[in-house]
Design a protein around this motif. Structure first.
Motif, PDB file in Angstrom:
ATOM      1  N   SER A 105      62.540  -6.558  36.650  1.00  0.00           N
ATOM      2  CA  SER A 105      61.167  -6.846  37.052  1.00  0.00           C
ATOM      3  C   SER A 105      60.335  -7.137  35.807  1.00  0.00           C
ATOM      4  CB  SER A 105      60.576  -5.648  37.811  1.00  0.00           C
ATOM      5  OG  SER A 105      60.421  -4.545  36.931  1.00  0.00           O
ATOM      6  N   ILE A 106      59.187  -7.746  35.999  1.00  0.00           N
ATOM      7  CA  ILE A 106      58.327  -8.065  34.859  1.00  0.00           C
ATOM      8  C   ILE A 106      57.861  -6.780  34.171  1.00  0.00           C
ATOM      9  CG2 ILE A 106      56.237  -8.150  36.254  1.00  0.00           C
ATOM     10  CD1 ILE A 106      57.110 -10.377  33.215  1.00  0.00           C
ATOM     11  N   GLU A 107      57.656  -5.700  34.950  1.00  0.00           N
ATOM     12  CA  GLU A 107      57.257  -4.425  34.353  1.00  0.00           C
ATOM     13  C   GLU A 107      58.355  -3.862  33.466  1.00  0.00           C
ATOM     14  OE1 GLU A 107      57.014  -5.086  37.593  1.00  0.00           O
ATOM     15  OE2 GLU A 107      54.846  -5.164  37.936  1.00  0.00           O
ATOM     16  N   GLU A 108      59.617  -4.001  33.888  1.00  0.00           N
ATOM     17  CA  GLU A 108      60.740  -3.536  33.062  1.00  0.00           C
ATOM     18  C   GLU A 108      60.838  -4.343  31.776  1.00  0.00           C
ATOM     19  OE1 GLU A 108      64.152  -1.857  36.025  1.00  0.00           O
ATOM     20  OE2 GLU A 108      63.710  -3.995  36.187  1.00  0.00           O
ATOM     21  N   VAL A 109      60.609  -5.643  31.874  1.00  0.00           N
ATOM     22  CA  VAL A 109      60.642  -6.496  30.685  1.00  0.00           C
ATOM     23  C   VAL A 109      59.544  -6.074  29.709  1.00  0.00           C
ATOM     24  CG1 VAL A 109      60.377  -8.854  29.828  1.00  0.00           C
ATOM     25  CG2 VAL A 109      61.645  -8.439  31.940  1.00  0.00           C
ATOM     26  N   TRP A 110      58.362  -5.804  30.230  1.00  0.00           N
ATOM     27  CA  TRP A 110      57.260  -5.355  29.360  1.00  0.00           C
ATOM     28  C   TRP A 110      57.627  -4.054  28.658  1.00  0.00           C
ATOM     29  CZ3 TRP A 110      53.111  -6.081  33.715  1.00  0.00           C
ATOM     30  CH2 TRP A 110      52.765  -7.430  33.792  1.00  0.00           C
ATOM     31  N   GLU A 111      58.189  -3.119  29.410  1.00  0.00           N
ATOM     32  CA  GLU A 111      58.516  -1.806  28.853  1.00  0.00           C
ATOM     33  C   GLU A 111      59.555  -1.919  27.741  1.00  0.00           C
ATOM     34  OE1 GLU A 111      60.303   2.542  30.279  1.00  0.00           O
ATOM     35  OE2 GLU A 111      60.021   0.916  31.732  1.00  0.00           O
ATOM     36  N   VAL A 112      60.625  -2.668  28.002  1.00  0.00           N
ATOM     37  CA  VAL A 112      61.676  -2.824  26.998  1.00  0.00           C
ATOM     38  C   VAL A 112      61.142  -3.566  25.771  1.00  0.00           C
ATOM     39  CG1 VAL A 112      63.924  -3.857  26.514  1.00  0.00           C
ATOM     40  CG2 VAL A 112      63.515  -2.756  28.708  1.00  0.00           C
ATOM     41  N   SER A 113      60.384  -4.623  26.008  1.00  0.00           N
ATOM     42  CA  SER A 113      59.839  -5.404  24.898  1.00  0.00           C
ATOM     43  C   SER A 113      58.929  -4.561  24.026  1.00  0.00           C
ATOM     44  CB  SER A 113      59.065  -6.614  25.429  1.00  0.00           C
ATOM     45  OG  SER A 113      59.891  -7.457  26.179  1.00  0.00           O
ATOM     46  N   ARG A 114      58.154  -3.714  24.664  1.00  0.00           N
ATOM     47  CA  ARG A 114      57.244  -2.859  23.899  1.00  0.00           C
ATOM     48  C   ARG A 114      58.018  -1.846  23.062  1.00  0.00           C
ATOM     49  NH1 ARG A 114      52.000   0.231  26.512  1.00  0.00           N
ATOM     50  NH2 ARG A 114      50.708   0.185  24.637  1.00  0.00           N
ATOM     51  N   GLU A 115      59.089  -1.301  23.622  1.00  0.00           N
ATOM     52  CA  GLU A 115      59.875  -0.295  22.908  1.00  0.00           C
ATOM     53  C   GLU A 115      60.582  -0.880  21.694  1.00  0.00           C
ATOM     54  OE1 GLU A 115      62.507   1.488  25.690  1.00  0.00           O
ATOM     55  OE2 GLU A 115      60.962   2.716  26.635  1.00  0.00           O
ATOM     56  N   ILE A 116      60.984  -2.145  21.766  1.00  0.00           N
ATOM     57  CA  ILE A 116      61.702  -2.750  20.632  1.00  0.00           C
ATOM     58  C   ILE A 116      60.763  -3.559  19.737  1.00  0.00           C
ATOM     59  CG2 ILE A 116      63.876  -2.816  21.882  1.00  0.00           C
ATOM     60  CD1 ILE A 116      63.447  -5.721  22.489  1.00  0.00           C
ATOM     61  N   GLY A 117      59.461  -3.486  20.011  1.00  0.00           N
ATOM     62  CA  GLY A 117      58.487  -4.075  19.103  1.00  0.00           C
ATOM     63  C   GLY A 117      58.315  -5.576  19.200  1.00  0.00           C
ATOM     64  N   CYS A 118      58.636  -6.164  20.343  1.00  0.00           N
ATOM     65  CA  CYS A 118      58.468  -7.617  20.471  1.00  0.00           C
ATOM     66  C   CYS A 118      57.660  -7.957  21.725  1.00  0.00           C
ATOM     67  CB  CYS A 118      59.825  -8.326  20.493  1.00  0.00           C
ATOM     68  SG  CYS A 118      60.885  -7.849  21.855  1.00  0.00           S
ATOM     69  N   SER A 119      56.765  -7.065  22.106  1.00  0.00           N
ATOM     70  CA  SER A 119      55.964  -7.275  23.311  1.00  0.00           C
ATOM     71  C   SER A 119      55.125  -8.546  23.208  1.00  0.00           C
ATOM     72  CB  SER A 119      55.059  -6.063  23.554  1.00  0.00           C
ATOM     73  OG  SER A 119      54.189  -6.291  24.629  1.00  0.00           O
ATOM     74  N   ARG A 120      54.489  -8.741  22.062  1.00  0.00           N
ATOM     75  CA  ARG A 120      53.640  -9.917  21.887  1.00  0.00           C
ATOM     76  C   ARG A 120      54.470 -11.200  21.973  1.00  0.00           C
ATOM     77  NH1 ARG A 120      52.768 -13.431  18.099  1.00  0.00           N
ATOM     78  NH2 ARG A 120      50.758 -14.520  17.940  1.00  0.00           N
ATOM     79  N   ASP A 121      55.618 -11.229  21.290  1.00  0.00           N
ATOM     80  CA  ASP A 121      56.462 -12.427  21.303  1.00  0.00           C
ATOM     81  C   ASP A 121      56.923 -12.761  22.714  1.00  0.00           C
ATOM     82  OD1 ASP A 121      56.201 -12.563  18.569  1.00  0.00           O
ATOM     83  OD2 ASP A 121      58.057 -11.468  18.166  1.00  0.00           O
ATOM     84  N   THR A 122      57.318 -11.727  23.455  1.00  0.00           N
ATOM     85  CA  THR A 122      57.789 -11.952  24.827  1.00  0.00           C
ATOM     86  C   THR A 122      56.671 -12.506  25.699  1.00  0.00           C
ATOM     87  OG1 THR A 122      59.284 -10.068  24.564  1.00  0.00           O
ATOM     88  CG2 THR A 122      58.922 -10.865  26.786  1.00  0.00           C
ATOM     89  N   ASN A 123      55.499 -11.909  25.605  1.00  0.00           N
ATOM     90  CA  ASN A 123      54.374 -12.329  26.440  1.00  0.00           C
ATOM     91  C   ASN A 123      53.931 -13.755  26.115  1.00  0.00           C
ATOM     92  OD1 ASN A 123      52.346 -11.713  28.436  1.00  0.00           O
ATOM     93  ND2 ASN A 123      50.876 -11.687  26.750  1.00  0.00           N
ATOM     94  N   ILE A 124      53.866 -14.078  24.817  1.00  0.00           N
ATOM     95  CA  ILE A 124      53.473 -15.432  24.411  1.00  0.00           C
ATOM     96  C   ILE A 124      54.480 -16.457  24.903  1.00  0.00           C
ATOM     97  CG2 ILE A 124      53.213 -16.944  22.414  1.00  0.00           C
ATOM     98  CD1 ILE A 124      50.785 -15.243  22.877  1.00  0.00           C
TER      99      ILE A 124
END
Length: 642
Positions: free
Chosen positions: A434-453
């Protein structure tokens, strides 16, 4: 009195001996570069000691049989060759390139050294290179010139390794090592080639040893925490080397589970004393070089085999102190343990650090005092799923590619689909995140901004290329988390991408998933800034998370999407709460969208309500991006026949 010539060797012997003493007195990381440096120090001590003995024989200070003097000279020559080879291997270790030694052609690099050792050994018998007569050592001025060529070969080989891998080494260290290579070549040439040797080579070697110790190896001391154990930085360095060389290793973690409570009644100095006491105890079992204090409440001991880790756990479970007496205080100690391994380095550094993090969470929350959690069974499967998620997201970011799918949103008044919610599709094995799971994982590995952009740009590009707004779509909805709009600078970046694809901001709706990660005042400013720039902002999934309803109702949203659970309870006639929720938002003048509407029963119940839009997986299925044109060509959309 000792001749001043002998002082060169004696001073060099003293200085190198001093460095060797302090190097072994202090802690150093168990890495190959440190092992090679230690070996070089010991060989240099032996070589210079033999040279001192020979010098004293030549000066008549002591008397030795010619055979003994010959053995000392032979050992000195062979020691220089061995130290040259170790120096080259030391540079391989510095650049994490020791794997070259497993190459089937690597034996070629040993041929010059082996040939020279044989030549020196033979010359001890026939006197071609040197001869000992009545305590005096006579060198063959012609043949001895061959010797420095071999030494310089390995110095140049080391310099080549450094140059080829210079990006791996810190710039200051790289410059120092290359300059030292030039200095060594000059002094080796001036010592062996001229008729009269340049004795300053001993001072040069001693000075270089001291500089290598201070600039390169003494840095390990800065990785030691207050407990006397290596910190997280040192732990990562060791793991990185083991992963590079595919070495198996196992870690047993000792977590002090009451450390947070301890800080409520202990002073900082007392907590440091606790760490010092625990560090001393663990080093008695794990050794000075294998204990790591990676977190305020966590220690790790690294071993080669799982059985060793299990044996350590048995010892710790019985013997770790239950109470520490510090400053007339009895401080209770509670411990939790876990074992995690990396057989043949199947996990990368980042993956293993993720395993460590997950194992600590499980140990701290799911185990009892002095119990151990092992990386196996269901726990391993669970963590490997997390790692698989991370690998997929990282690969997606590196390739800058992702698939999209569109959820049609039905306009109640116009009786047609004129909005699309566009989401990325992240497939991991047989699962879709889910998009929420993607956000959570991306945030934990420090690439939340890159993923969202990346998601935003792909959706905007897709909307522009497919001419969605020219084909009857009024709005495209894009999912975002509340932490994605915390600053004006990131909002400005979003607007720059919208302008880049020539899209009117009025056609874009940001659906914000609200949680407690962002302060309400910060979130409110971010929403207001987006609204000021012309975008619509929707409160997404209302009814999912507990929140301060009064404060959120005061935020500058202009629409809301009500969660499918709330809608489902109304449609199943279990609650009439939905009616009052819609009325509340209507009084604010917000656009209302219902999620999770079913067809036909749910659709018939909600289409007469005071709402603007409805959507649901059982009402209209997601449309893959390659089918969107076919969908848009259908008159009236999917619900055209309703």
């Amino acid at each position: 009195m000792m001749n001043y010539v002998c002082a060169y060797e004696v001073v060099a012997l003293f200085l190198i001996g001093l460095v060797t003493f302090f190097y072994h007195y202090k802690n150093w990381l168990p890495m190959y570069k440190n092992s090679f440096f230690s070996s070089i120090l010991h060989i240099l001590l032996v070589i210079i000691f033999f040279d001192v003995m020979n010098r004293m024989v030549n000066l008549g200070i002591i008397e030795l049989p010619d055979a003994v003097a010959g053995v000392l000279t032979l050992s000195s020559y062979i020691g220089v060759i061995i130290s040259a080879v170790l120096f080259w291997m030391y540079y391989l270790a510095q650049t994490l390139r020791l794997g070259f030694l497993k190459n089937k052609y690597s034996f070629i690099m040993y041929i010059p050294a082996a040939a020279m050792v044989v030549f020196v050994a033979v010359s001890a018998y026939n006197g071609n290179l040197f001869l000992v007569q009545r305590g005096e050592i006579l060198n063959n001025s012609g043949l001895i010139k061959i010797f420095p060529i071999v030494v310089m070969f390995y110095i140049f080989a080391g310099a080549f390794v450094l140059g080829k891998n210079r990006k791996i080494i810190e710039k200051r260290q790289y410059i120092f090592m290359q300059i030292s290579n030039i200095v060594m070549v000059c002094f080796v040439e001036l010592y062996y080639v001229p008729q009269k040797k340049l004795m300053l080579i001993y001072y040069c070697v001693a000075a270089l040893v001291i500089m290598y110790y201070l600039i390169i190896h003494n840095i390990d001391m800065y990785l030691v925490s207050a407990s006397g154990c290596f910190s997280m930085a040192g732990f990562k360095k060791v793991i990185e080397e083991k992963v590079t060389y595919k070495k198996s290793y196992y870690c047993i973690s000792i977590c002090i589970s009451n450390m947070e409570n301890m800080s409520n009644y202990c002073l900082e100095d007392e907590i440091n004393q606790v760490h010092a006491a625990i560090g001393n105890y663990l080093r008695a079992y794990g050794g000075r070089h294998n204990v790591y204090h990676i977190h305020s409440s966590e220690y790790i001991i690294m071993v080669d085999r799982e059985s060793e880790a299990n044996n350590l756990f048995v010892s710790f479970r019985k013997n770790l102190p239950k109470t520490l007496r510090i400053n007339d205080k009895n401080i209770s100690m509670y411990y939790k343990f876990y074992i995690a391994g990396n057989s043949e380095a199947e996990y990368t550094l980042s993956e293993f650090m993720r395993i460590i993090l997950s194992m600590k969470k499980i140990a701290m929350t799911d185990s009892l005092d002095r119990e151990i959690v092992a990386y196996s069974g269901n726990i391993r499967e669970r963590i490997e799923r997390e790692l698989e998620n991370i690998r997929t997201i990282m690969a997606m970011i590196e390739s800058d590619e992702c698939e999209l799918e569109c959820m049609p949103i039905y306009d109640i008044k116009e009786k047609d689909v004129n909005e699309l919610e566009i989401n990325p599709v992240v497939i991991v094995g047989d699962r879709t995140l889910s998009i929420e799971e993607v956000w959570e994982v991306s945030r934990e590995i420090g690439c939340s901004r890159d993923t969202n952009i990346m998601f935003l740009k792909k959706i905007l590009q897709f909307s522009s290329e497919e001419k969605l707004f020219e084909r009857g779509i009024k709005h495209v909805r894009i999912n975002m988390a509340s932490f994605h709009v915390i600053s004006e600078s990131i909002c400005d970046e979003y607007m720059s991408y919208i302008s880049e694809y020539n899209i009117n901001p009025d056609n874009i709706i940001f659906e914000l998933f609200i949680n407690e990660d962002v302060p309400e005042d910060v979130l409110s400013r971010g929403i207001a800034y987006l609204r000021k720039r012309g975008l619509h902002v929707c409160w997404d999934q209302f009814g999912t998370n507990a929140c301060n309803l009064k404060n959120l109702m005061e935020m500058p949203f202009d629409c809301v999407k009500i969660n499918n659970m709330v809608v489902s309870m109304y449609c199943n006639e279990k609650s009439t709460q939905l009616i009052y929720i819609i009325r509340m938002f209507r009084e604010r003048g917000w656009i209302v969208c219902l999620d999770g509407v079913r067809y036909p029963d749910g659709f018939e119940m909600v289409k007469k309500m005071d709402v603007d839009y409805i959507q649901g997986r059982e009402l209209m299925k997601f449309v893959p991006e390659d089918k969107i044109r076919e969908f848009l060509l259908k008159k009236g959309g999917i619900l055209g026949d309703i």
